[in-house]
Design a protein around this motif. Structure first.
Motif, short mmCIF file in Angstrom:
data_model
loop_
_atom_site.label_atom_id
_atom_site.label_comp_id
_atom_site.label_asym_id
_atom_site.label_seq_id
_atom_site.Cartn_x
_atom_site.Cartn_y
_atom_site.Cartn_z
N ASN A 185 40.87 38.78 43.85
CA ASN A 185 40.46 40.18 43.86
C ASN A 185 41.48 41.04 44.61
O ASN A 185 42.49 40.54 45.10
N ASP A 211 34.24 43.48 32.29
CA ASP A 211 35.28 43.53 31.25
C ASP A 211 35.46 44.94 30.69
O ASP A 211 35.69 45.12 29.49
N HIS A 250 40.89 42.71 39.55
CA HIS A 250 41.46 41.37 39.67
C HIS A 250 42.97 41.46 39.55
O HIS A 250 43.52 42.43 39.02
N GLN A 287 33.75 32.00 44.54
CA GLN A 287 33.75 31.42 43.20
C GLN A 287 35.04 30.65 42.91
O GLN A 287 35.18 30.06 41.84
N SER A 288 35.96 30.67 43.87
CA SER A 288 37.25 30.01 43.61
C SER A 288 37.65 29.07 44.73
O SER A 288 38.80 28.63 44.78
N ASP A 325 32.20 36.94 45.03
CA ASP A 325 33.34 36.59 44.18
C ASP A 325 34.32 35.71 44.94
O ASP A 325 34.95 34.80 44.38
N ASP A 350 45.35 39.49 38.00
CA ASP A 350 46.02 38.65 37.00
C ASP A 350 47.40 39.16 36.63
O ASP A 350 48.29 38.38 36.28
N GLU A 352 38.13 34.83 41.99
CA GLU A 352 38.28 34.18 40.69
C GLU A 352 39.72 34.26 40.18
O GLU A 352 40.36 35.31 40.24
N ARG A 353 40.24 33.13 39.71
CA ARG A 353 41.61 33.01 39.17
C ARG A 353 42.65 33.51 40.18
O ARG A 353 42.81 32.93 41.24
N THR A 354 43.33 34.61 39.87
CA THR A 354 44.37 35.12 40.76
C THR A 354 43.80 35.91 41.93
O THR A 354 44.53 36.31 42.82
N THR A 371 37.68 42.77 34.90
CA THR A 371 37.43 41.33 35.03
C THR A 371 38.67 40.49 34.79
O THR A 371 38.86 39.45 35.44
N MET A 372 39.54 40.91 33.88
CA MET A 372 40.72 40.12 33.55
C MET A 372 42.01 40.74 34.09
O MET A 372 43.10 40.26 33.78
#
Length: 459
Positions: free
Chosen positions: A300, A192, A266, A68-69, A65, A268, A296-298, A227-228
């Motif tokens: 782990n 998710d 995550h 991935q960013s 993971d 977020d 990913e995004r913000t 996940t989110m």
């Protein structure tokens, strides 16, 4: 039906058996996740018992993971970081596993080189696509365990996979059986889960996995993937967002033991660390993290954060070498070229640096007043002060004592005349309109010109 539970020493009802609810339309929890508004956090005021596992540990996803960013790590960087993870986790394997991709030649080379280290911990594991050829690849590369994606919310089942819940479950079960057939222990990534119908899909699916585990004799892990980043740890929060409810449900309703439950969070909504800690407290043995939280995004859950959290919850580091956190941070900045935000806890340049003059005065008297713990001992990071218009004599004295590692009779008091000379130069900088803090190199140059007899020069 009732039976006596030896762990809780109480009689418990066991008639609750949840069956798959194969609905015609997806349950998207629109009152909670309306998309055009910030998600809502609902409560049903049902509280589940806190039940930490006998043993808890950390797993790493830096090379899965975490890649991935950002630009992929080189093989050499992966191997060096893997060595540092091994040293950080200590002989008791608190950092128990590290997962890798197996797709590219670079991925494979990194896996082979890490395996050649011969470490018991962290164990090298993989994350693969759900195909028989990938299972065979994992087997050929010496993997004993591999992650398999089994998305569990209706957002994924209906909208991404274009399946019904029953079709998805049958599809997943076929994939998992294929992994077992080639000798791979499955780690099922319940993607998710914080938007999934917990009693209508998650628990029935987990019950099928437990049945398969009993039939095959092969351990199957569940990784509960937030996940989110929707998970919350508030007492009495309702599913699907309740982290305590999810972990309790997997243990109590699906019958999975703690050692086969892992939390993957995550950040977020700024809750990655708190949710991971709560997952531990409510019965998950394992939390999945990445170095510096890169993902990913913000990102782990930061692995270094859970190292410190482990020590807080268990009262011991259990052999972990926490000073390696600083080695990791320096390697990222100096060798990889990754800029760590300066106020990142435990790893950032200024995480234990104060800029307030009144705080610096307290530090001169006793650093315990304004330092979270002995950062010099635990992280190889002595407490520091930043020099600006508010630092005062105390701040400058502390900076000099700390930078030059002065001790005993060499330490300077804020009343030392040489400190006043430096302060006058600092004050002049801000009288001339300066607004930024003064950097170390800049301050050293000024000291060398103004007070060359300052203790520490020439050491």
């Amino acid at each position: 039906m009732i039976e006596f539970n030896k762990r809780t020493n109480t009689l418990e009802q066991t008639q609750y058996r949840y069956s798959l609810q194969d609905v015609a339309q997806p349950n998207l929890y629109r009152e909670i996740f309306s998309y055009d508004e910030i998600p809502k956090c609902t409560f049903n005021h049902r509280r589940v018992p806190m039940h930490p596992a006998d043993e808890i540990w950390i797993t790493d996803t830096t090379f899965r993971d975490g890649q991935q960013s950002r630009a992929p790590y080189t093989v050499e960087q992966i191997v060096h970081l893997f060595d540092l993870l091994h040293k950080l986790g200590g002989p008791n394997g608190i950092i128990r596993q590290s997962e890798f991709f197996l797709y590219s030649d670079r991925d494979k080379q990194a896996v082979y080189k890490c395996q050649e280290r011969g470490y018991r911990y962290p164990e090298v594991t993989s994350w693969i696509r759900a195909t028989k050829s990938d299972f065979q690849l994992a087997k050929d590369m010496g993997m004993k365990e591999s992650g398999i994606l089994v998305s569990c919310s209706d957002y994924h089942i209906f909208k991404k996979l274009n399946m019904t819940r029953r079709q998805a479950m049958e599809h997943y079960m076929g994939i998992i059986k294929s992994a077992i057939e080639v000798g791979i222990k499955p780690r099922c990534h319940f993607e998710d889960i914080t938007r999934a119908d917990f009693y209508g899909f998650v628990v029935p699916f987990a019950l099928e996995l437990r049945k398969l585990m009993e039939e095959s004799g092969v351990q199957i892990k569940i990784r509960a993937c937030d996940t989110m980043g929707y998970g919350v740890c508030y007492p009495g929060a309702a599913l699907p967002r309740s982290v305590p409810g999810i972990i309790y449900g997997l243990r109590h309703h699906a019958g999975f033991p703690s050692e086969l439950i892992e939390w993957h969070g995550h950040n977020d909504f700024y809750k990655a660390v708190s949710n991971s800690s709560i997952a531990w407290m409510y019965g998950a043995s394992s939390v999945n993290c990445s170095l510096l939280g890169i993902g990913e995004r913000t990102g782990n859950t930061p692995l270094e954060a859970m190292v410190i959290e482990y020590a807080q919850l268990r009262g011991t580091t259990d052999g972990m070498d926490t000073t390696v956190i600083t080695d990791i941070a320096r390697y990222y900045e100096d060798e990889i070229g990754y800029k760590i935000p300066s106020r990142t806890p435990f790893a950032g340049k200024y995480f234990n640096v104060t800029q307030a003059g009144i705080h610096a005065d307290g530090l001169l008297k006793d650093e315990e007043i304004y330092n979270i713990f002995d950062t010099a001992k635990i992280l190889k990071r002595p407490i520091g002060v930043a020099i600006n218009q508010g630092s005062g004599l105390a701040g400058i004295a502390h900076w000099i004592n700390s930078y030059f590692e002065l001790s005993g009779s060499e330490r300077l008091d804020k009343k030392d005349a040489r400190i006043a000379v430096v302060k006058e130069w600092v004050d002049g900088q801000y009288r001339d309109g300066r607004v930024t803090a003064i950097g170390d190199d800049e301050l050293l140059q000024a000291i060398s010109l103004l007070v060359p007899d300052m203790p520490g020069f020439g050491k």
